[in-house]
Design a protein around this motif. Structure first.
Motif, PDB file in Angstrom:
ATOM      1  N   LEU A 145       0.858  -1.185   0.000  1.00  0.00           N
ATOM      2  CA  LEU A 145       0.000   0.000   0.000  1.00  0.00           C
ATOM      3  C   LEU A 145       0.893   1.232   0.000  1.00  0.00           C
ATOM      4  O   LEU A 145       1.954   1.223   0.625  1.00  0.00           O
ATOM      5  CB  LEU A 145      -0.868   0.032   1.258  1.00  0.00           C
ATOM      6  CG  LEU A 145      -1.934  -1.029   1.423  1.00  0.00           C
ATOM      7  CD1 LEU A 145      -2.637  -0.854   2.766  1.00  0.00           C
ATOM      8  CD2 LEU A 145      -2.936  -0.959   0.288  1.00  0.00           C
ATOM      9  N   HIS A 146       0.446   2.269  -0.660  1.00  0.00           N
ATOM     10  CA  HIS A 146       1.193   3.524  -0.643  1.00  0.00           C
ATOM     11  C   HIS A 146       0.505   4.480   0.317  1.00  0.00           C
ATOM     12  O   HIS A 146      -0.588   4.986   0.038  1.00  0.00           O
ATOM     13  CB  HIS A 146       1.253   4.135  -2.050  1.00  0.00           C
ATOM     14  CG  HIS A 146       2.055   5.378  -2.096  1.00  0.00           C
ATOM     15  ND1 HIS A 146       1.662   6.489  -2.791  1.00  0.00           N
ATOM     16  CD2 HIS A 146       3.247   5.692  -1.531  1.00  0.00           C
ATOM     17  CE1 HIS A 146       2.565   7.438  -2.661  1.00  0.00           C
ATOM     18  NE2 HIS A 146       3.538   6.966  -1.900  1.00  0.00           N
TER      19      HIS A 146
ATOM     20  N   ARG B  93       0.524  11.081   5.835  1.00  0.00           N
ATOM     21  CA  ARG B  93      -0.900  10.793   5.670  1.00  0.00           C
ATOM     22  C   ARG B  93      -1.360   9.530   6.407  1.00  0.00           C
ATOM     23  O   ARG B  93      -2.510   9.125   6.280  1.00  0.00           O
ATOM     24  CB  ARG B  93      -1.221  10.687   4.184  1.00  0.00           C
ATOM     25  CG  ARG B  93      -0.897  12.008   3.448  1.00  0.00           C
ATOM     26  CD  ARG B  93      -1.492  12.097   2.090  1.00  0.00           C
ATOM     27  NE  ARG B  93      -2.952  12.111   2.181  1.00  0.00           N
ATOM     28  CZ  ARG B  93      -3.740  11.746   1.168  1.00  0.00           C
ATOM     29  NH1 ARG B  93      -3.220  11.358   0.020  1.00  0.00           N
ATOM     30  NH2 ARG B  93      -5.055  11.778   1.297  1.00  0.00           N
ATOM     31  N   ILE B  94      -0.478   8.919   7.184  1.00  0.00           N
ATOM     32  CA  ILE B  94      -0.830   7.674   7.870  1.00  0.00           C
ATOM     33  C   ILE B  94      -2.012   7.871   8.817  1.00  0.00           C
ATOM     34  O   ILE B  94      -2.962   7.097   8.792  1.00  0.00           O
ATOM     35  CB  ILE B  94       0.396   7.076   8.596  1.00  0.00           C
ATOM     36  CG1 ILE B  94       1.384   6.526   7.557  1.00  0.00           C
ATOM     37  CG2 ILE B  94      -0.021   5.984   9.589  1.00  0.00           C
ATOM     38  CD1 ILE B  94       2.723   6.096   8.118  1.00  0.00           C
ATOM     39  N   ALA B  95      -1.980   8.895   9.645  1.00  0.00           N
ATOM     40  CA  ALA B  95      -3.080   9.102  10.604  1.00  0.00           C
ATOM     41  C   ALA B  95      -4.413   9.261   9.889  1.00  0.00           C
ATOM     42  O   ALA B  95      -5.439   8.775  10.359  1.00  0.00           O
ATOM     43  CB  ALA B  95      -2.785  10.315  11.481  1.00  0.00           C
ATOM     44  N   GLU B  96      -4.390   9.892   8.733  1.00  0.00           N
ATOM     45  CA  GLU B  96      -5.611  10.121   7.954  1.00  0.00           C
ATOM     46  C   GLU B  96      -6.078   8.867   7.214  1.00  0.00           C
ATOM     47  O   GLU B  96      -7.264   8.536   7.225  1.00  0.00           O
ATOM     48  CB  GLU B  96      -5.332  11.247   6.945  1.00  0.00           C
ATOM     49  CG  GLU B  96      -6.354  11.414   5.863  1.00  0.00           C
ATOM     50  CD  GLU B  96      -5.844  12.241   4.685  1.00  0.00           C
ATOM     51  OE1 GLU B  96      -6.588  12.315   3.696  1.00  0.00           O
ATOM     52  OE2 GLU B  96      -4.720  12.782   4.738  1.00  0.00           O
ATOM     53  N   LEU B  97      -5.150   8.153   6.556  1.00  0.00           N
ATOM     54  CA  LEU B  97      -5.529   7.072   5.650  1.00  0.00           C
ATOM     55  C   LEU B  97      -5.523   5.663   6.250  1.00  0.00           C
ATOM     56  O   LEU B  97      -6.269   4.800   5.804  1.00  0.00           O
ATOM     57  CB  LEU B  97      -4.615   7.086   4.421  1.00  0.00           C
ATOM     58  CG  LEU B  97      -4.704   8.335   3.539  1.00  0.00           C
ATOM     59  CD1 LEU B  97      -3.674   8.271   2.424  1.00  0.00           C
ATOM     60  CD2 LEU B  97      -6.110   8.494   2.989  1.00  0.00           C
TER      61      LEU B  97
ATOM     62  N   ARG C 251       1.446   4.503  17.113  1.00  0.00           N
ATOM     63  CA  ARG C 251       0.650   5.497  17.848  1.00  0.00           C
ATOM     64  C   ARG C 251      -0.841   5.361  17.556  1.00  0.00           C
ATOM     65  O   ARG C 251      -1.661   5.783  18.365  1.00  0.00           O
ATOM     66  CB  ARG C 251       1.134   6.907  17.526  1.00  0.00           C
ATOM     67  CG  ARG C 251       2.444   7.234  18.208  1.00  0.00           C
ATOM     68  CD  ARG C 251       2.919   8.618  17.880  1.00  0.00           C
ATOM     69  NE  ARG C 251       4.038   8.998  18.746  1.00  0.00           N
ATOM     70  CZ  ARG C 251       4.889   9.955  18.474  1.00  0.00           C
ATOM     71  NH1 ARG C 251       4.783  10.671  17.350  1.00  0.00           N
ATOM     72  NH2 ARG C 251       5.862  10.234  19.316  1.00  0.00           N
ATOM     73  N   LEU C 252      -1.187   4.779  16.416  1.00  0.00           N
ATOM     74  CA  LEU C 252      -2.595   4.535  16.078  1.00  0.00           C
ATOM     75  C   LEU C 252      -3.090   3.202  16.633  1.00  0.00           C
ATOM     76  O   LEU C 252      -4.250   2.838  16.445  1.00  0.00           O
ATOM     77  CB  LEU C 252      -2.788   4.564  14.560  1.00  0.00           C
ATOM     78  CG  LEU C 252      -2.607   5.917  13.878  1.00  0.00           C
ATOM     79  CD1 LEU C 252      -2.658   5.754  12.366  1.00  0.00           C
ATOM     80  CD2 LEU C 252      -3.657   6.915  14.353  1.00  0.00           C
ATOM     81  N   GLY C 253      -2.200   2.450  17.271  1.00  0.00           N
ATOM     82  CA  GLY C 253      -2.590   1.188  17.887  1.00  0.00           C
ATOM     83  C   GLY C 253      -2.339  -0.049  17.044  1.00  0.00           C
ATOM     84  O   GLY C 253      -2.785  -1.141  17.401  1.00  0.00           O
ATOM     85  N   TYR C 254      -1.620   0.082  15.926  1.00  0.00           N
ATOM     86  CA  TYR C 254      -1.316  -1.067  15.070  1.00  0.00           C
ATOM     87  C   TYR C 254      -0.094  -1.817  15.581  1.00  0.00           C
ATOM     88  O   TYR C 254       0.835  -1.213  16.107  1.00  0.00           O
ATOM     89  CB  TYR C 254      -1.028  -0.610  13.633  1.00  0.00           C
ATOM     90  CG  TYR C 254      -2.232  -0.151  12.874  1.00  0.00           C
ATOM     91  CD1 TYR C 254      -2.971  -1.042  12.093  1.00  0.00           C
ATOM     92  CD2 TYR C 254      -2.640   1.171  12.928  1.00  0.00           C
ATOM     93  CE1 TYR C 254      -4.084  -0.615  11.383  1.00  0.00           C
ATOM     94  CE2 TYR C 254      -3.754   1.608  12.217  1.00  0.00           C
ATOM     95  CZ  TYR C 254      -4.469   0.711  11.452  1.00  0.00           C
ATOM     96  OH  TYR C 254      -5.575   1.129  10.758  1.00  0.00           O
TER      97      TYR C 254
END
Length: 154
Positions: free
Chosen positions: A65-66, A71-75, A107-110
């Motif tokens: 995935l690109h 843009r990680i927090a958004e996408l 930080r997003l929990g992944y």
């Protein structure tokens, strides 16, 4: 007698060494292991290219995935299953973009690992990659992998 540069700082005791190396392996994956999982279709592994658009166009891991780091927090919540283990990569060992991307996912929990060597070592090990011009592959660099293309089994 010559003093040892290696032994001037004593090696860690075996238990501490085992804990250290286990921790490293929980944070990192190498390109050969990522390639093996992608080739086998292992479920639950999502590879993310964190580079900008021009780099993505130049070459990328098939199936990745690109998602540029900014843009990680958004996408990510729209594109990546939260139960997956994310493997981030950027250019190569001279770039810490994959580290920044892994931090953003964590930080997003992944659950996340960084692919050491990045796109550079993917290409240097002779693995196929995609670009805007189509699929491509470079010859194996025998300083990074066996010339035969057979895994080093390390």
């Amino acid at each position: 007698m010559t003093a040892s540069a290696v032994l001037s700082t004593p090696a860690a005791d075996p238990a501490a060494a085992a804990a250290h190396f286990l921790a490293r392996l929980s944070f990192e994956a190498d390109v050969s292991d990522v390639h093996a999982d992608l080739a086998a279709g292992v479920p639950g592994v999502v590879v993310v290219d964190s580079r900008a658009g021009a780099a993505w166009s130049q070459g990328r891991i098939p199936g990745a995935l690109h998602i540029p780091t900014a843009r990680i927090a958004e996408l990510a919540p729209q594109l990546v299953d939260p139960s997956a283990t994310v493997v981030t990569y950027c250019w190569g060992p001279g770039c810490n973009g994959a580290t920044r991307a892994a931090l953003a996912f964590a930080r997003l929990g992944y659950r996340v690992k960084e692919m050491i060597g990045g796109f550079e070592y993917w290409a240097r090990e002779g693995f196929a990659y995609d670009s805007d011009q189509g699929p491509d592959r470079r010859p194996v660099d025998d300083l990074t992998a066996p010339r035969s293309g057979i895994a080093c089994a390390c």
